[in-house]
Scaffold this motif. Sequence first.
Motif, PDB file in Angstrom:
ATOM      1  N   PHE A 111      -0.622  17.788  -9.684  1.00 31.49           N
ATOM      2  CA  PHE A 111       0.741  18.300  -9.562  1.00 31.49           C
ATOM      3  C   PHE A 111       1.434  17.638  -8.371  1.00 31.49           C
ATOM      4  CE2 PHE A 111      -1.746  21.376 -11.846  1.00 31.49           C
ATOM      5  CZ  PHE A 111      -0.916  21.678 -12.916  1.00 31.49           C
ATOM      6  N   PRO A 112       2.658  17.134  -8.582  1.00 32.32           N
ATOM      7  CA  PRO A 112       3.350  16.396  -7.526  1.00 32.32           C
ATOM      8  C   PRO A 112       3.880  17.312  -6.433  1.00 32.32           C
ATOM      9  CG  PRO A 112       4.788  16.671  -9.424  1.00 32.32           C
ATOM     10  CD  PRO A 112       3.441  17.209  -9.827  1.00 32.32           C
ATOM     11  N   ASP A 113       4.245  16.702  -5.319  1.00 34.11           N
ATOM     12  CA  ASP A 113       4.946  17.456  -4.282  1.00 34.11           C
ATOM     13  C   ASP A 113       6.288  17.902  -4.853  1.00 34.11           C
ATOM     14  OD1 ASP A 113       5.055  17.962  -1.142  1.00 34.11           O
ATOM     15  OD2 ASP A 113       7.044  17.328  -1.803  1.00 34.11           O
ATOM     16  N   PRO A 114       6.698  19.152  -4.633  1.00 29.00           N
ATOM     17  CA  PRO A 114       7.934  19.661  -5.266  1.00 29.00           C
ATOM     18  C   PRO A 114       9.201  18.930  -4.837  1.00 29.00           C
ATOM     19  CG  PRO A 114       7.063  21.232  -3.671  1.00 29.00           C
ATOM     20  CD  PRO A 114       6.007  20.199  -3.862  1.00 29.00           C
ATOM     21  N   VAL A 115       9.184  18.284  -3.674  1.00 33.09           N
ATOM     22  CA  VAL A 115      10.370  17.560  -3.200  1.00 33.09           C
ATOM     23  C   VAL A 115      10.200  16.054  -3.359  1.00 33.09           C
ATOM     24  CG1 VAL A 115      11.793  17.014  -1.182  1.00 33.09           C
ATOM     25  CG2 VAL A 115      11.033  19.371  -1.584  1.00 33.09           C
ATOM     26  N   TYR A 116       9.044  15.536  -2.951  1.00 30.50           N
ATOM     27  CA  TYR A 116       8.869  14.085  -2.877  1.00 30.50           C
ATOM     28  C   TYR A 116       8.179  13.475  -4.089  1.00 30.50           C
ATOM     29  CZ  TYR A 116      10.455  14.640   1.894  1.00 30.50           C
ATOM     30  OH  TYR A 116      11.218  14.927   3.011  1.00 30.50           O
ATOM     31  N   GLY A 117       7.767  14.285  -5.024  1.00 32.29           N
ATOM     32  CA  GLY A 117       7.223  13.757  -6.265  1.00 32.29           C
ATOM     33  C   GLY A 117       5.801  13.246  -6.142  1.00 32.29           C
ATOM     34  N   THR A 118       5.495  12.201  -6.900  1.00 36.72           N
ATOM     35  CA  THR A 118       4.111  11.712  -7.010  1.00 36.72           C
ATOM     36  C   THR A 118       3.771  10.616  -6.015  1.00 36.72           C
ATOM     37  OG1 THR A 118       4.731  10.050  -8.665  1.00 36.72           O
ATOM     38  CG2 THR A 118       4.094  12.223  -9.482  1.00 36.72           C
ATOM     39  N   GLN A 119       4.794  10.066  -5.357  1.00 31.64           N
ATOM     40  CA  GLN A 119       4.548   8.932  -4.466  1.00 31.64           C
ATOM     41  C   GLN A 119       5.633   8.861  -3.405  1.00 31.64           C
ATOM     42  OE1 GLN A 119       3.103   5.232  -6.257  1.00 31.64           O
ATOM     43  NE2 GLN A 119       4.763   4.135  -5.263  1.00 31.64           N
ATOM     44  N   LEU A 120       5.250   8.559  -2.188  1.00 34.58           N
ATOM     45  CA  LEU A 120       6.233   8.408  -1.116  1.00 34.58           C
ATOM     46  C   LEU A 120       7.028   7.124  -1.348  1.00 34.58           C
ATOM     47  CD1 LEU A 120       7.180   9.621   1.664  1.00 34.58           C
ATOM     48  CD2 LEU A 120       5.737   7.860   2.697  1.00 34.58           C
ATOM     49  N   GLN A 121       8.344   7.266  -1.466  1.00 31.18           N
ATOM     50  CA  GLN A 121       9.229   6.109  -1.672  1.00 31.18           C
ATOM     51  C   GLN A 121       9.892   5.776  -0.335  1.00 31.18           C
ATOM     52  OE1 GLN A 121       9.234   4.785  -4.693  1.00 31.18           O
ATOM     53  NE2 GLN A 121       8.191   6.434  -5.773  1.00 31.18           N
ATOM     54  N   GLU A 122       9.518   4.657   0.230  1.00 33.18           N
ATOM     55  CA  GLU A 122      10.002   4.328   1.568  1.00 33.18           C
ATOM     56  C   GLU A 122      11.385   3.700   1.587  1.00 33.18           C
ATOM     57  OE1 GLU A 122       7.211   2.283   3.964  1.00 33.18           O
ATOM     58  OE2 GLU A 122       5.695   3.861   3.778  1.00 33.18           O
ATOM     59  N   LEU A 123      11.815   3.133   0.462  1.00 35.72           N
ATOM     60  CA  LEU A 123      13.080   2.407   0.422  1.00 35.72           C
ATOM     61  C   LEU A 123      14.060   3.097  -0.526  1.00 35.72           C
ATOM     62  CD1 LEU A 123      11.618  -1.208   0.213  1.00 35.72           C
ATOM     63  CD2 LEU A 123      12.263   0.077   2.264  1.00 35.72           C
ATOM     64  N   ALA A 124      15.330   2.741  -0.395  1.00 39.80           N
ATOM     65  CA  ALA A 124      16.360   3.351  -1.241  1.00 39.80           C
ATOM     66  C   ALA A 124      17.516   2.371  -1.409  1.00 39.80           C
ATOM     67  CB  ALA A 124      16.858   4.660  -0.625  1.00 39.80           C
ATOM     68  N   MET A 146       0.857  -1.181   0.000  1.00 37.35           N
ATOM     69  CA  MET A 146       0.000   0.000   0.000  1.00 37.35           C
ATOM     70  C   MET A 146       0.893   1.230   0.000  1.00 37.35           C
ATOM     71  SD  MET A 146      -3.338   0.961   2.294  1.00 37.35           S
ATOM     72  CE  MET A 146      -2.670   1.976   3.600  1.00 37.35           C
ATOM     73  N   PHE A 147       0.585   2.189  -0.878  1.00 39.36           N
ATOM     74  CA  PHE A 147       1.445   3.349  -1.065  1.00 39.36           C
ATOM     75  C   PHE A 147       0.685   4.635  -0.788  1.00 39.36           C
ATOM     76  CE2 PHE A 147       2.614   0.277  -4.545  1.00 39.36           C
ATOM     77  CZ  PHE A 147       3.646  -0.320  -3.831  1.00 39.36           C
ATOM     78  N   LEU A 148       1.437   5.696  -0.592  1.00 38.93           N
ATOM     79  CA  LEU A 148       0.857   7.030  -0.459  1.00 38.93           C
ATOM     80  C   LEU A 148       1.105   7.814  -1.744  1.00 38.93           C
ATOM     81  CD1 LEU A 148       1.662   8.301   3.159  1.00 38.93           C
ATOM     82  CD2 LEU A 148      -0.565   7.682   2.223  1.00 38.93           C
ATOM     83  N   ARG A 149       0.033   8.143  -2.462  1.00 36.91           N
ATOM     84  CA  ARG A 149       0.149   9.054  -3.599  1.00 36.91           C
ATOM     85  C   ARG A 149       0.233  10.476  -3.063  1.00 36.91           C
ATOM     86  NH1 ARG A 149       1.581   5.770  -7.669  1.00 36.91           N
ATOM     87  NH2 ARG A 149      -0.081   4.351  -8.334  1.00 36.91           N
ATOM     88  N   LEU A 150       1.118  11.264  -3.649  1.00 39.88           N
ATOM     89  CA  LEU A 150       1.323  12.650  -3.235  1.00 39.88           C
ATOM     90  C   LEU A 150       0.921  13.566  -4.381  1.00 39.88           C
ATOM     91  CD1 LEU A 150       4.932  12.215  -1.759  1.00 39.88           C
ATOM     92  CD2 LEU A 150       2.755  11.903  -0.562  1.00 39.88           C
ATOM     93  N   ALA A 151       0.040  14.504  -4.113  1.00 40.68           N
ATOM     94  CA  ALA A 151      -0.387  15.411  -5.187  1.00 40.68           C
ATOM     95  C   ALA A 151      -1.085  16.625  -4.585  1.00 40.68           C
ATOM     96  CB  ALA A 151      -1.335  14.696  -6.151  1.00 40.68           C
ATOM     97  N   ARG A 152      -1.121  17.680  -5.371  1.00 36.27           N
ATOM     98  CA  ARG A 152      -1.894  18.854  -5.009  1.00 36.27           C
ATOM     99  C   ARG A 152      -2.719  19.278  -6.216  1.00 36.27           C
ATOM    100  NH1 ARG A 152       0.042  23.320  -7.493  1.00 36.27           N
ATOM    101  NH2 ARG A 152       2.211  23.293  -8.218  1.00 36.27           N
ATOM    102  N   ASP A 153      -3.753  20.019  -5.959  1.00 36.98           N
ATOM    103  CA  ASP A 153      -4.618  20.521  -7.030  1.00 36.98           C
ATOM    104  C   ASP A 153      -3.965  21.743  -7.686  1.00 36.98           C
ATOM    105  OD1 ASP A 153      -6.738  20.802  -8.698  1.00 36.98           O
ATOM    106  OD2 ASP A 153      -8.199  21.368  -7.159  1.00 36.98           O
TER     107      ASP A 153
END
Length: 533
Positions: free
Chosen positions: A198-211, A173-180
């Motif tokens: 429109f995505p979050d300016p830092v984190y983009g369109t989705q929270l990425q938990e791993l790297a 399950m993921f968190l989509r990140l967006a603004r109107d």
Amino acid sequence: MRRPLDLLRRLRRANGPLPLKNPRYQAFRGFVLVILAIISAPSMAGSPEPVGLATNRTDLTPKDQGRVLAVTRPTTDFSKPESFETMQGGAGTSRKDVNRDAFSQPSENITFEEQGTFKLGNALFRKNWVSSPSSTQASDGLGPLFNERACQNCHLKDGRGRPPTPDSRTTSMFLRLARDASTAEEKAEIAGHKVLNFPDPVYGTQLQELAVPGLNGEGRMHVDYGDEKVTLGDGSTVSLRKPSYSVDGLGYGPLDPRTTLSPRLTPPMIGLGLIEQIVPADILAHADPDDRDGDGISGRLNIVRDGTSGELTLGRFGWKAQTASIRQQAADAFAGDIGISTTEEPNHWGDCTAAEKACLAMPNGVQKRLGPVEAPPPVMDLVTFYSQNLAVPARRDVAAPDVLAGKKLFYEMGCIACHTPKFVTMRGTPNKAQAFQLIWPYSDFLLHDMGPGLADGQVVGDATGSEWRTPPLWGIGLTKTVNGNSFFLHDGRARTLTEAILWHGGEGQKARDRFAAADSADRDALIKFLESL
């Protein structure tokens, strides 16, 4: 005068249509069929649909059109199963034994050669990608920020995911990140279908938990559950989980204050190729954005721009119907979930933004001998074919008295106003296995306002913050068998089918209230019907 498709919609939705031998019924039906047969223009005068989406079926003769209308009209006879009701995925329905692999079977009507293609696609669907550089080369390209290493790790056993628990990762399950849109220019971009939001300016369109090693993940989804008691008509109570979402351990600064968090559970993969071959006109026939028939059910389209052709088309995949094709859905998942570039989504660093400079400095997995992207077209061809040909399991217990009684209640309570039982796919399909199949997805594939209780506040194209696409119900009764749990709705908040129904609001409120007011025997029968799908 109402448009013929409006009249046809009323005919299809009617809970008590006139008897077949009634002269008035025959005259009305004949009028609709004749009008549909002679219309040849791609759009009707005054139609709110965009140019290019035909409002009639051009793949059928008038005679076949009549056959299709007859076979897809909702039944009024609940004394016995309907013809072919067991084969809910048409000729491709899987009749294998019911077990944990029930969602992982190939369509029964594909060729022997295609079964080999399916197996190759399955291998790629299960493949774990690795960070670059590595000795594997053809598996290079993971991340650098990602949520999972393989498609199968999210679509567990080709079924649905599950929400996170305190002692487990949030794999599926993921968190989509967006603004109107916030400016006139941005509003014009959404209105012109150039972007979905429109995505979050830092984190983009989705929270990425791993790297990958040497990089930090973006943060961790955190879920808090409140408790809401619902009292049913017979005095019994049901406890509903009300979730609230936040992010712990943000690794690259705060989220934009305007960014909304929308949890998305991975959905089952079965029957996608059949859904892709439903004629747009048949989906349009159920759309009623202005509620002209006054039944309280609207049903709207999410018109999206095709990533390959650039043309406007009908979105039919995803929780908000934001994607037009299975191939694009796969490309989006490769990019957003795993961080793998494709011809459709050629960003080698996945969802990394310009603000995440350490991510963009990481090596990518492009191998020149394999092409300019990390997952070249042959990989996408195989994964797409696999996704298109996962079979729908056969219905069970269709003739059981309690299942038939539950089916009758499902229809009478108005559930089929959104959960449309049947469609017949188009004749001229790319793969003959999906051609002219009677299927039973129990969805209209339209957007419906489900009320404030389920709203995520996130606009996605034409979908508002309280609208969701009607999810198909086929296979829903095997959720626990396949996935070992029973979590439903877009964020898995519902732990039972009863809870899922009780969360319905907005356009689903009337049907939900009828269910809540029913006695326990009727509620149990309706659930038995759902469990047979």
